[in-house]
Design an enzyme around this catalytic site. Sequence first.
Site, PDB file in Angstrom:
ATOM      1  N   GLY A  32     -26.779  -6.736  15.552  1.00  0.00           N
ATOM      2  CA  GLY A  32     -25.807  -7.839  15.635  1.00  0.00           C
ATOM      3  C   GLY A  32     -24.612  -7.581  14.727  1.00  0.00           C
ATOM      4  NE  ARG A  49     -29.252  -8.138  19.008  1.00  0.00           N
ATOM      5  CZ  ARG A  49     -29.192  -8.353  17.685  1.00  0.00           C
ATOM      6  NH1 ARG A  49     -29.714  -7.479  16.852  1.00  0.00           N
ATOM      7  NH2 ARG A  49     -28.596  -9.433  17.217  1.00  0.00           N
ATOM      8  CG  ASP A  71     -35.499  -4.871   8.824  1.00  0.00           C
ATOM      9  OD1 ASP A  71     -35.337  -4.100   7.858  1.00  0.00           O
ATOM     10  OD2 ASP A  71     -36.069  -5.977   8.741  1.00  0.00           O
ATOM     11  CB  THR A  93     -28.661  -8.232   8.682  1.00  0.00           C
ATOM     12  OG1 THR A  93     -29.043  -9.450   9.343  1.00  0.00           O
ATOM     13  CG2 THR A  93     -29.537  -8.078   7.462  1.00  0.00           C
ATOM     14  CG  ASP A 116     -30.802 -12.339  10.319  1.00  0.00           C
ATOM     15  OD1 ASP A 116     -29.962 -13.215  10.594  1.00  0.00           O
ATOM     16  OD2 ASP A 116     -31.436 -11.714  11.186  1.00  0.00           O
ATOM     17  CG  ASP A 162     -33.861  -9.738   7.797  1.00  0.00           C
ATOM     18  OD1 ASP A 162     -32.922  -8.908   7.750  1.00  0.00           O
ATOM     19  OD2 ASP A 162     -34.411 -10.064   8.861  1.00  0.00           O
ATOM     20  NE  ARG A 206     -33.937 -11.351  15.397  1.00  0.00           N
ATOM     21  CZ  ARG A 206     -33.170 -10.358  15.738  1.00  0.00           C
ATOM     22  NH1 ARG A 206     -33.094  -9.293  14.976  1.00  0.00           N
ATOM     23  NH2 ARG A 206     -32.461 -10.411  16.832  1.00  0.00           N
TER      24      ARG A 206
END
Length: 340
Positions: free
Chosen positions: A10, A71, A102, A124, A126, A128, A170
């Site tokens: 993304g 992706r 990731d 990201t 996120d 994460d 997510r």
Amino acid sequence: MRFGVLTGGGDCPGLNGAIRGVVYRAAHFGHTTEGFLDGWKGLRDDLHRPLTPAELAESVTLGGTLLGTSRTNPFKAEADAEKVLATLSKNRIDVLVAIGGDDTLSAARELGRRGGKVVGVPKTMDNDVAATDWTFGFDSASSVAMDAVERLRDTARSHHRAIVLEVMGRNAGWVALATGLSAGADATLVPEEPYVEAKLMEQIRRAHARRGYALVVASEGIDLPLEGGGRAEGDQFGHALLRERGVGAWLAKRIEGATGIETRSAQIGHIQRGGPPTLFDRLLSTRLGAGAVDLALAGKFGHVAALHGGEVVGVTIEDATRATKVVDAAWLDLLHTFDA
Ligand code: F6P
């Protein structure tokens, strides 16, 4: 040396700053950079163009990625994996800089296992990715979500309503946590914790009784008793499209049903991933892009440039991709200090 660079997964604010960091740092030491288009697809299909500092001068200010992204997972099929290696050799790329989260970094790890020279830059919204304190994109996205709560507050206060804002993230609740804490939400729901309906309703009743409205921030990935779990298989890395679960709308109905308080929901979706990067993300992406080049020049292939306590360091891609970084107990403890 001839560098290759790609952005995968993304998009998020800061990607162009990282590309600029790579290209300028490489040029600073007399090296050139080839940009691969649309993530791993560009490596698979041999799609690329040269990148020069001159064209990237202003890119640090722009959201999205000027290289495009996808992706695509080139290591799902052996034939595609071979095409990636052939593209690198045909274009005489000495080292590839993979900028991504990731999934992109896992693909980079696989390329390294197959003998490709690769370094990584974690990104990201996120936040994460393990082994880095922060990823760029997160600060910008959370700032947009924070602003959305501020705007929703006006309507909530005027109409004496409860409003739920659903944010991305997510399986990690970093964006919800940062948004809820920074915007003063009455309840913040993250995937790291079970959904306890009675507790949520109590918080909403309390907030509404105290000041006439209530604000909830919910992560798209929270565990709810939705029909079919709401998690159909999605992209080539196996991720479902969580926004289609309708977490915010579902919660709003439950809240109105249980409390009788008029409730609305909002989903900002990809709005939170667009726009110019914040100062923090401009600096972080610049440092990590340049840091990845430094790693390569030091011969530290198979590493990603990561932020550790304010310093840019090299972490092995194996370590960086071992586990998803989720919100830990100390952050959750702080978050619940501010529950209504
Ligand atoms: O990983 C970044 C992210 O924005 C997640 O927070 C979200 O679940 C997902 O991407 C959305 O993916 P897409 O842009 O493919 O809809």
